[in-house]
Design a protein around this motif. Structure first.
Motif, PDB file in Angstrom:
ATOM      1  N   ASN A 183      51.612  75.550  46.185  1.00  0.00           N
ATOM      2  CA  ASN A 183      50.206  75.397  45.813  1.00  0.00           C
ATOM      3  C   ASN A 183      49.412  74.490  46.748  1.00  0.00           C
ATOM      4  O   ASN A 183      48.187  74.449  46.681  1.00  0.00           O
ATOM      5  CB  ASN A 183      50.052  74.949  44.357  1.00  0.00           C
TER       6      ASN A 183
ATOM      7  N   TYR B 226      55.187  83.602  36.718  1.00  0.00           N
ATOM      8  CA  TYR B 226      55.484  82.493  37.624  1.00  0.00           C
ATOM      9  C   TYR B 226      55.940  81.265  36.864  1.00  0.00           C
ATOM     10  O   TYR B 226      55.590  81.047  35.707  1.00  0.00           O
ATOM     11  CB  TYR B 226      54.280  82.183  38.515  1.00  0.00           C
TER      12      TYR B 226
ATOM     13  N   LEU C 187      56.660  78.874  42.151  1.00  0.00           N
ATOM     14  CA  LEU C 187      55.600  78.081  42.768  1.00  0.00           C
ATOM     15  C   LEU C 187      56.089  76.656  42.988  1.00  0.00           C
ATOM     16  O   LEU C 187      56.344  75.916  42.036  1.00  0.00           O
ATOM     17  CB  LEU C 187      54.349  78.079  41.892  1.00  0.00           C
TER      18      LEU C 187
END
Length: 487
Positions: A185, A88, A122
């Motif tokens: 997130n 990621y 992300l």
């Protein structure tokens, strides 16, 4: 993570005595990690990824990245022997678009995907509220919630279009999977309380270790110092890695070389809190020119990846203007051409009769295709041809209007343009400063109307010159343009 009124997930761990129970409740907004005696449900895992292409099977993704100059540091050499990786890269929503500095992260994620691994992007809907101090001399300006939400949505769409122009989907654990995942997130941070975070995460962090991070040391010695908010950023990013590792099986975090401290904060938390190994970090070099200055800035500001903020034409032109000393290195870093192809191009540049900018054209085409797709590349190529003085391509109003945002333009009344001399029009539109300057350029053969060179000083604008009855294109030399819209 947004869930129903109450939802509990057992998170399995290699050490049975360290199995954790993640419980969230939107009603009480609680978050905790508690030791459980056993785990009855395994943590969500990603499905096997499609097999890599045959040409990539013989090399590990890290080996490919290293030979292309895309590895600065790795946390362990063991990464080179790992299979079934889930990597990621984080992108904080500090603006509505990513910029050229983020491009390497997208390229590296794409290499993981091409080699049969899972790529995870992300978006920092939570960490963007704090601001990463890495590489910054002052604290980032605070963005309001509405702006952050807008930026997150825009970046999410942009990353999807770049990383997977074929099938891609945003997912949560337990939903359908693909070889590219887009997450935010804020989904798992929005219900976390400060007390719970300090208890469950903060107590595992050593202040001495945090202060030793390069991003912290630089700021502490600066005039403005560092706020407590920025100081804790590395723990927020570190916990992201722990969360993804435990819940999604993500085992590699990648980032620019300035992210090393944040990345190792994550591997340290995983080791201390979960008592687990197998989490790795990989950093790539920042995108610099051969003289050490940052690549990705222009006189007009940042080189954005969003076509609504920077046209594919201007994006293409930025790479087309890369100097010879940098072009081969950028081909290795930013494109997916094989090393053999790039080496052959490098040899071609040394041969007699090499046409200047041939390799730059390949670089510009490859990177523009990656960021903007075939449609964006065609738009850039069409605009490039339309703006080339002497080009034989027949112009139309749509093409000229398409490049108007990239070059100076003005609007004039039809009766003011018709029968106006070209000398007067060049001055009236601001293309040239004076009539004498226009006449000198005419004698030198540098004045063009709709890409056709004009030699006669007495030339006047006729109805047939006005493209589709709507626009004119004036050029003073190769670089100075003026689009004239006719009302």
């Amino acid at each position: 993570m947004a869930m129903a009124a109450s939802r509990t997930l057992f998170l399995s761990h290699p050490n049975p005595s360290r199995t954790f129970l993640l419980s969230t409740s939107t009603s009480s907004k609680t978050f905790f990690l508690a030791r459980a005696s056993s785990a009855s449900t395994a943590s969500p895992s990603l499905e096997p990824t499609p097999p890599p292409s045959p040409s990539l099977k013989s090399k590990h993704v890290v080996e490919i990245l290293q030979e292309r100059g895309l590895v600065e540091s790795i946390t362990s050499e063991n990464l080179k022997s790992c299979t079934n990786l889930k990597a990621y890269c984080g992108f904080d929503p500090t603006a509505e678009s990513l910029h050229l500095g983020n491009l390497i992260g997208l390229v590296v994620l794409s290499w993981f995907k091409r080699c049969g691994h899972v790529a995870v992007a992300l978006v920092g809907g939570a960490t963007g509220r704090v601001g990463d101090p890495s590489g910054k001399s002052a604290e980032r300006p605070e963005l309001d919630a509405e702006t952050l939400e807008k930026n997150c949505a825009s970046i999410n769409t942009l990353v999807k279009s770049i990383l997977a122009r074929n099938k891609v989907q945003s997912v949560e654990p337990g939903f359908g999977r693909d070889s590219v995942l887009i997450l935010d997130n804020y989904d798992w941070w929005k219900n976390v309380t400060l007390l719970d975070f300090l208890r469950d995460v903060g107590r595992f962090a050593r202040v001495g270790t945090m202060m030793a991070k390069e991003s912290v040391k630089k700021r502490l010695t600066s005039e403005d110092g560092m706020s407590y908010t920025e100081f804790t950023y590395q723990l927020l990013q570190g916990y992201d890695f722990l969360y993804l590792f435990q819940n999604m099986g993500v085992n590699v975090q990648i980032g620019g070389s300035d992210q090393w401290g944040n990345i190792t904060a994550g591997t340290e938390l995983i080791r201390k809190i979960l008592q687990a190994e197998g989490a790795y970090g990989l950093t790539f070099p920042l995108l610099l020119k051969s003289d050490g200055t940052k690549f990705g800035k222009s006189e007009g500001g940042a080189i954005w990846l969003n076509p609504s903020m920077l046209s594919p034409y201007k994006f293409y032109q930025y790479f087309f203007s890369v100097p010879d000393v940098d072009v081969i290195r950028f081909l290795k870093i930013l494109t997916f051409l094989s090393i053999e192809e790039i080496d052959a191009l490098e040899q071609d540049m040394k041969k007699p009769g090499y046409i200047p900018n041939t390799v730059q054209k390949i670089l510009a085409e490859e990177v523009t295709r990656f960021v903007h797709g075939e449609e964006g590349l065609m738009e850039a190529l069409n605009a490039t041809e339309a703006l080339r003085p002497g080009a034989e391509t027949e112009l139309d109003a749509k093409t000229i209007e398409g490049i108007a945002k990239d070059v100076p333009s003005c609007t004039l009344a039809y009766d003011k343009v018709l029968n106006c001399t070209l000398v007067d029009l060049a001055v009236l539109t601001g293309l040239m400063a004076s009539k004498s300057a226009v006449r000198r350029l005419l004698k030198q053969g540098g004045l063009y109307l709709n890409n056709v060179r004009i030699d006669a000083e007495e030339k006047t604008i006729e109805a047939s010159d006005i493209i589709d009855g709507k626009v004119l294109l004036l050029s003073a030399g190769k670089k100075n343009k003026m689009v004239i819209r006719i009302e």
